[in-house]
Write an enzyme that holds these catalytic residues in place. Sequence first.
Site, mmCIF file in Angstrom:
data_model
loop_
_atom_site.group_PDB
_atom_site.id
_atom_site.type_symbol
_atom_site.label_atom_id
_atom_site.label_comp_id
_atom_site.label_asym_id
_atom_site.label_seq_id
_atom_site.Cartn_x
_atom_site.Cartn_y
_atom_site.Cartn_z
ATOM 1 N N SER A 163 0.822 -1.206 0.000
ATOM 2 C CA SER A 163 0.000 0.000 0.000
ATOM 3 C C SER A 163 0.865 1.268 0.000
ATOM 4 O O SER A 163 1.644 1.480 -0.920
ATOM 5 C CB SER A 163 -0.956 -0.038 1.196
ATOM 6 O OG SER A 163 -1.894 0.993 1.096
ATOM 7 N N ASP A 320 -3.343 6.451 -3.128
ATOM 8 C CA ASP A 320 -2.094 5.881 -2.616
ATOM 9 C C ASP A 320 -1.583 4.863 -3.650
ATOM 10 O O ASP A 320 -2.258 4.592 -4.642
ATOM 11 C CB ASP A 320 -2.303 5.280 -1.214
ATOM 12 C CG ASP A 320 -3.254 4.105 -1.199
ATOM 13 O OD1 ASP A 320 -3.994 3.923 -2.182
ATOM 14 O OD2 ASP A 320 -3.263 3.352 -0.204
ATOM 15 N N THR A 398 -12.114 -0.943 14.084
ATOM 16 C CA THR A 398 -11.271 -0.239 13.121
ATOM 17 C C THR A 398 -10.797 -1.179 12.017
ATOM 18 O O THR A 398 -10.340 -2.279 12.288
ATOM 19 C CB THR A 398 -10.033 0.333 13.845
ATOM 20 O OG1 THR A 398 -10.482 0.997 15.009
ATOM 21 C CG2 THR A 398 -9.280 1.298 12.973
ATOM 22 N N GLU A 422 -13.636 4.837 6.524
ATOM 23 C CA GLU A 422 -12.807 5.021 7.716
ATOM 24 C C GLU A 422 -11.998 6.298 7.553
ATOM 25 O O GLU A 422 -11.714 6.730 6.428
ATOM 26 C CB GLU A 422 -11.898 3.814 7.953
ATOM 27 C CG GLU A 422 -10.886 3.568 6.875
ATOM 28 C CD GLU A 422 -9.983 2.368 7.166
ATOM 29 O OE1 GLU A 422 -10.192 1.677 8.166
ATOM 30 O OE2 GLU A 422 -9.076 2.138 6.347
#
Length: 611
Positions: A163, A320, A398, A422
Amino acid sequence: MDSGLSSTGDTQLDVAVRQWLQFDKNPKTSSMVQDLVKEGAVDQLKKCFSSRMEFGTAGLRAPMGPGISCMNDLTIIQTTQGFCCYLEQSFGDLKQRGVVIGHDARAHPPSGGSSKRFATLAAAVFISRGVPVHLFSDITPTPFVPFTVSHLGLCAGIMVTASHNPKQDNGYKVYWENGAQIVSPHDNGISKAIEDNLEPWPESWNTDDALKSPLLKDPYQDIHIKYFKAIQKHCYHREINKSSEVKIVHTSVHGVGHTFVQSAFNAFDLNPPYAVEEQKDPDPEFPTVKYPNPEEGEGVLTLSFALAEKEGATVVLANDPDADRLAVAERQESGQWRVFSGNELGALLGWWIFHCWKQQNTDTAAVKNLYMLSSTVSSKILRAIALKEGFHFEETLTGFKWMGNRAKDLLDQGKTVLFAFEEAIGYMCSPSVLDKDGVSAAAIAGEMVSYLATKNTSLSQQLATIYNEYGYHISKNSYFICHDQQVIKSLFERLRNYSGQKNSYPTECGRFTVSTVRDLTTGYDSNQPDNKAVLPTSRSSQMITFNFSNGGVATMRTSGTEPKIKYYTELCAPPGNSDVVHLKKELDDLVDAIIEHFFEPEKNKLQPKPE
């Protein structure tokens, strides 16, 4: 030690090195280990061999390099052998259904590791066991892997990506048959299976034969067509898009996003965004940024702002490197750029997606079937919109693994899941992908900008309208760095035993009154009749949420991957209270009090977030 190498002086280390050299067929990592032994670099060898990368619900993430603590050819083979065995135990029809494997553009020339190489080795392992593999022939955004799992009805998916991590890292992310990331107990089962299958199988290294195998398929073209067709269901203003003169800049930050976001804009009949030339092609060195993470805000977006000013564009979109996250910035009338926080963009996208749904659905009763989700550390703005508009809002723990799995449960019950988000700039705008997806989010944001332009309204103005209608939600998130696990533990234990008794949490923090406390480490929730938390609890991480009588909420939690204690705070004001300056001051005061009374940074020697 055998193989002509001298002993390191540590018997256990010698055994680990010997086994490594016996198993590893990559000449680069193998010679790196041999050189370290010859140099007597025992500390470095211990770093490489002291502990195996932990396989968690997020899969693996670690630097590329030699040894069991790093991402390399051998650890990828070992991990995939374990995962393959676990899937064989879980699915009787694995050999009929198969798996999908995708990869980003990361590479580490010193160790010979790269995402493409790791993906090919993983494919070879599955093919050696007679399992069909859909291996993407080229780089792909992370969301394409869960999309493929769902679309083709596969048993599992693997995405090789780190990522937005630093360039030396790589990762191995795993999806289950439902198209969502794995949750416990799968991580434990896979971990055990990896430990039981450390010796490479005879054909695991044989990528040449695997690439010629009839069990190997390339889903790239088919999925490319199907994905963009699927997201077109979320395009509601095609005529506006076609005639829109709004100019938008896009950066993929040296990652995979460029081609796919151009295609997504095309699928929505939007003018193609201006691409930041220096960042549009994949480059594993990420040469123009310190960190390839759009969450870092302006530093990553400098080149985007320069291009926008040159072209007269008012909005910047940034993905990203694996294109599962989206950041948005807008030029203000002052000429300054405003980078929206993840919570602000969540408010805008949540409002927009509900607004579009409402225009399409005249049946007022249908709203009762609608759901939106967000993680417990994200803004409560969707809760406020849901209360007023009559749809359902749910919070999860989360991370998108929880939201993806919950969304699937709801979809299976015949519910409509419109949106999930989120605060870490992750958005699920379509149930076609049960994970965050920066490609569909970019096109949907593009359409929202074009629509608002027809009303002469900017994103900033629309955000203010949302807050005026549903109540201002102002957030402030940051963290402290702490490398001492004992300090972290005692900090949280002090909050649990504040007056010396068990479950005696603070009732005030400076001038602020605590109304309720939820502790997802122990399972305590003072807001429930039996004091038992509804959300799942985990003893392996620290997480306490305080609600305050002034509408403030603060969560303190540890990070699973970094030496950080994070805090997330928000002030939720009722509609009508639009004195933003006062609200910001109130939140600043609350944060200062939490730092002083709950974190005690001087006493605990906590380092603040570097500016």
